[in-house]
Design a protein around this motif. Structure first.
Motif, PDB file in Angstrom:
ATOM      1  N   SER A  54      94.537  67.276   1.264  1.00 19.72           N
ATOM      2  CA  SER A  54      94.119  68.117   2.061  1.00 19.72           C
ATOM      3  C   SER A  54      93.739  67.523   3.689  1.00 19.72           C
ATOM      4  O   SER A  54      93.273  66.253   3.721  1.00 19.72           O
ATOM      5  N   PRO A  55      94.600  67.599   4.884  1.00 17.39           N
ATOM      6  CA  PRO A  55      95.322  68.407   4.685  1.00 17.39           C
ATOM      7  C   PRO A  55      96.858  68.558   4.818  1.00 17.39           C
ATOM      8  O   PRO A  55      97.342  68.989   5.660  1.00 17.39           O
ATOM      9  N   ARG A  56      97.249  66.969   4.417  1.00 13.66           N
ATOM     10  CA  ARG A  56      98.322  67.487   4.174  1.00 13.66           C
ATOM     11  C   ARG A  56      99.643  67.897   3.736  1.00 13.66           C
ATOM     12  O   ARG A  56     100.748  67.715   3.393  1.00 13.66           O
ATOM     13  N   VAL A  57      98.240  68.697   2.686  1.00 13.19           N
ATOM     14  CA  VAL A  57      99.263  69.084   1.649  1.00 13.19           C
ATOM     15  C   VAL A  57      98.940  70.738   1.621  1.00 13.19           C
ATOM     16  O   VAL A  57      97.506  71.178   1.745  1.00 13.19           O
ATOM     17  N   GLN A  58      99.779  72.099   1.705  1.00 12.91           N
ATOM     18  CA  GLN A  58      99.485  72.685   2.903  1.00 12.91           C
ATOM     19  C   GLN A  58      99.488  74.061   1.456  1.00 12.91           C
ATOM     20  O   GLN A  58     100.025  74.428   0.274  1.00 12.91           O
ATOM     21  N   VAL A  59      98.533  74.631   1.448  1.00 12.55           N
ATOM     22  CA  VAL A  59      98.540  75.518  -0.441  1.00 12.55           C
ATOM     23  C   VAL A  59      98.967  76.858   0.093  1.00 12.55           C
ATOM     24  O   VAL A  59      98.149  77.570   1.307  1.00 12.55           O
ATOM     25  N   ASN A  94     103.074  76.698  -3.470  1.00 14.65           N
ATOM     26  CA  ASN A  94     102.830  78.463  -3.612  1.00 14.65           C
ATOM     27  C   ASN A  94     102.520  79.021  -4.580  1.00 14.65           C
ATOM     28  O   ASN A  94     102.474  78.690  -5.433  1.00 14.65           O
ATOM     29  N   LEU A  95     101.695  79.840  -4.414  1.00 14.21           N
ATOM     30  CA  LEU A  95     100.603  80.376  -5.287  1.00 14.21           C
ATOM     31  C   LEU A  95     101.151  81.853  -5.705  1.00 14.21           C
ATOM     32  O   LEU A  95     101.064  82.937  -4.859  1.00 14.21           O
ATOM     33  N   LEU A  96     101.886  82.150  -6.693  1.00 19.39           N
ATOM     34  CA  LEU A  96     102.585  83.297  -7.127  1.00 19.39           C
ATOM     35  C   LEU A  96     101.288  84.875  -7.649  1.00 19.39           C
ATOM     36  O   LEU A  96     101.309  83.915  -9.376  1.00 19.39           O
ATOM     37  N   ASP A  97     101.400  85.441  -7.541  1.00 21.19           N
ATOM     38  CA  ASP A  97     100.160  86.339  -7.948  1.00 21.19           C
ATOM     39  C   ASP A  97     100.517  87.899  -8.450  1.00 21.19           C
ATOM     40  O   ASP A  97     101.576  88.151  -7.569  1.00 21.19           O
ATOM     41  N   THR A  98      99.615  88.775  -8.579  1.00 22.52           N
ATOM     42  CA  THR A  98      99.848  90.284  -8.554  1.00 22.52           C
ATOM     43  C   THR A  98      99.335  91.413  -8.131  1.00 22.52           C
ATOM     44  O   THR A  98      99.282  92.108  -8.606  1.00 22.52           O
ATOM     45  N   LYS A  99      99.045  90.659  -7.496  1.00 22.89           N
ATOM     46  CA  LYS A  99      97.502  91.733  -6.592  1.00 22.89           C
ATOM     47  C   LYS A  99      98.086  92.636  -5.761  1.00 22.89           C
ATOM     48  O   LYS A  99      97.831  93.754  -6.133  1.00 22.89           O
ATOM     49  N   ILE A 100      99.528  92.553  -5.569  1.00 23.33           N
ATOM     50  CA  ILE A 100     100.210  93.472  -5.072  1.00 23.33           C
ATOM     51  C   ILE A 100     101.527  94.178  -5.889  1.00 23.33           C
ATOM     52  O   ILE A 100     102.653  92.923  -6.106  1.00 23.33           O
ATOM     53  N   GLU A 128     104.914  76.591  -7.233  1.00 20.55           N
ATOM     54  CA  GLU A 128     105.476  76.703  -6.738  1.00 20.55           C
ATOM     55  C   GLU A 128     105.372  75.170  -6.364  1.00 20.55           C
ATOM     56  O   GLU A 128     104.102  75.824  -5.587  1.00 20.55           O
ATOM     57  N   VAL A 129     105.764  74.247  -6.381  1.00 22.77           N
ATOM     58  CA  VAL A 129     105.458  73.390  -5.563  1.00 22.77           C
ATOM     59  C   VAL A 129     106.803  72.533  -5.138  1.00 22.77           C
ATOM     60  O   VAL A 129     107.238  72.661  -5.840  1.00 22.77           O
ATOM     61  N   LEU A 130     106.766  72.683  -3.419  1.00 21.99           N
ATOM     62  CA  LEU A 130     108.131  72.016  -3.060  1.00 21.99           C
ATOM     63  C   LEU A 130     107.535  71.017  -2.052  1.00 21.99           C
ATOM     64  O   LEU A 130     106.529  70.106  -1.445  1.00 21.99           O
ATOM     65  N   ARG A 131     108.165  69.694  -2.006  1.00 23.21           N
ATOM     66  CA  ARG A 131     108.458  68.443  -1.285  1.00 23.21           C
ATOM     67  C   ARG A 131     109.160  68.184  -0.609  1.00 23.21           C
ATOM     68  O   ARG A 131     110.494  68.639  -1.381  1.00 23.21           O
ATOM     69  N   GLY A 132     109.094  67.402  -0.258  1.00 20.50           N
ATOM     70  CA  GLY A 132     110.510  66.850   0.864  1.00 20.50           C
ATOM     71  C   GLY A 132     110.532  67.486   1.476  1.00 20.50           C
ATOM     72  O   GLY A 132     109.251  68.239   2.495  1.00 20.50           O
ATOM     73  N   PRO A 133     111.545  66.713   2.723  1.00 25.92           N
ATOM     74  CA  PRO A 133     111.419  67.270   4.797  1.00 25.92           C
ATOM     75  C   PRO A 133     111.729  69.031   4.356  1.00 25.92           C
ATOM     76  O   PRO A 133     110.848  69.285   5.598  1.00 25.92           O
ATOM     77  N   ALA A 134     111.957  69.545   3.774  1.00 26.12           N
ATOM     78  CA  ALA A 134     111.934  71.178   3.811  1.00 26.12           C
ATOM     79  C   ALA A 134     111.089  71.520   4.104  1.00 26.12           C
ATOM     80  O   ALA A 134     110.967  73.022   4.692  1.00 26.12           O
ATOM     81  N   ALA A 135     109.265  70.854   3.003  1.00 29.65           N
ATOM     82  CA  ALA A 135     108.649  71.432   3.379  1.00 29.65           C
ATOM     83  C   ALA A 135     107.713  71.685   4.522  1.00 29.65           C
ATOM     84  O   ALA A 135     106.714  72.435   4.762  1.00 29.65           O
ATOM     85  N   LEU A 136     108.085  70.737   5.359  1.00 28.95           N
ATOM     86  CA  LEU A 136     107.900  70.909   7.191  1.00 28.95           C
ATOM     87  C   LEU A 136     107.810  72.203   7.432  1.00 28.95           C
ATOM     88  O   LEU A 136     107.354  72.496   8.852  1.00 28.95           O
ATOM     89  N   LEU A 137     108.477  73.324   7.302  1.00 33.31           N
ATOM     90  CA  LEU A 137     109.527  74.663   7.266  1.00 33.31           C
ATOM     91  C   LEU A 137     107.642  75.691   7.437  1.00 33.31           C
ATOM     92  O   LEU A 137     107.944  76.191   7.812  1.00 33.31           O
ATOM     93  N   TYR A 138     107.043  74.479   6.427  1.00 32.96           N
ATOM     94  CA  TYR A 138     105.977  75.526   6.606  1.00 32.96           C
ATOM     95  C   TYR A 138     104.683  75.246   7.475  1.00 32.96           C
ATOM     96  O   TYR A 138     103.248  75.915   7.569  1.00 32.96           O
ATOM     97  N   GLY A 139     104.681  74.128   8.609  1.00 42.17           N
ATOM     98  CA  GLY A 139     104.341  73.636   9.369  1.00 42.17           C
ATOM     99  C   GLY A 139     104.292  72.293   9.307  1.00 42.17           C
ATOM    100  O   GLY A 139     103.916  71.978   8.364  1.00 42.17           O
TER     101      GLY A 139
END
Length: 251
Positions: A96-101, A151-157, A131-142
């Motif tokens: 943090s802050p270079r790893v986005q959750v 990326n945390l995948l849950d069953t809340k909804i 899911e853990v995403l690495r590489g230049p395409a991860a910059l699409l998340y900011g």
């Protein structure tokens, strides 16, 4: 073997959101298959985003009380620790802050992004996948994802109505090094096109035990306690679902 794949379209055209294939509850004797793919038409060798996916039994065996401890040991990943209840993943030396959750591809806005002594609000014991995403395409998340995105995948909804009208899970965990006591449970009820979900987790640990050569048998102040409760509902149609959830986290 029957597999039903549901396409979920992205809200933002600029976001590279991993699409998860959702399968109905498998019939007795059949196998459940989880498919994770990128929304762009690319072959595996053309994809520029290295992805690590944890789900099913592998996630159940690896998950710990914090996200950092859960992902520790994966290729290029370890964790920074601030006591027993707060740790964030470190990807290729970046944290943090270079790893986005993210939570279901949405940015998690909590204090852990700016202060290491705050826990991430996602509860690993309630996740269905990571899911853990690495590489230049991860910059699409900011710009905050220059080191990677988790990326945390849950069953809340709920995303589907249980075939038999209800579905549930329960788990209890005990630990020796810190006297961990954890309990996890979730229940989904459905009728027609309506599905309701209630889930929760509670975890307590004492101070860490250490060898007597260090002068004390335990590390003072390393205990932790956390609880999470979530309630949600959704309307599930032939083309998708619309839902909401309320979550309360105390750590």
């Amino acid at each position: 073997m029957s597999v039903r794949i549901v396409h979920r379209s992205a809200v933002s055209l600029l976001a590279l959101i991993p699409a998860a294939a959702l399968a109905e509850a498998p019939a007795p004797g059949s196998r459940e298959i989880l498919v994770t793919a990128a929304p762009l038409e690319e072959s595996a060798d053309e994809t520029v985003t290295p992805v690590i996916t944890l789900s099913g039994d592998e996630l159940a065996h690896r998950r710990q009380g914090t996200l950092g401890e859960t992902l520790a040991g994966q290729p290029g990943i370890h964790f920074d620790n601030f006591g027993g209840g707060a740790s964030r993943p470190v990807i290729r030396g970046q944290t943090s802050p270079r790893v986005q959750v993210l939570s279901d591809s949405t940015n998690v806005q909590d204090a852990s992004g700016i202060s290491a002594d705050h826990a991430i609000t996602g509860e690993p014991l309630l996740l269905r996948g990571i899911e853990v995403l690495r590489g230049p395409a991860a910059l699409l998340y900011g710009g905050g994802a220059i080191g990677g995105a988790v990326n945390l995948l849950d069953t809340k909804i709920p995303t589907e109505v249980p075939v038999r009208g209800f579905a549930g899970t329960a788990e209890a965990r005990l630990g020796t090094g810190d006297d961990e006591r954890s309990a996890v449970g979730g229940l989904t009820l459905g009728t027609g096109s309506l599905a309701l979900r209630v889930e929760g987790a509670h975890r307590e640990t004492d101070d860490y035990r250490v060898p007597g050569a260090f002068g004390e048998s335990r590390v003072p102040g390393s205990w932790s306690e956390s609880s999470t409760f979530s309630a949600g509902g959704s309307w599930v149609g032939p083309d998708g679902y619309l839902g909401f959830a309320y979550t309360r986290v105390r750590s």
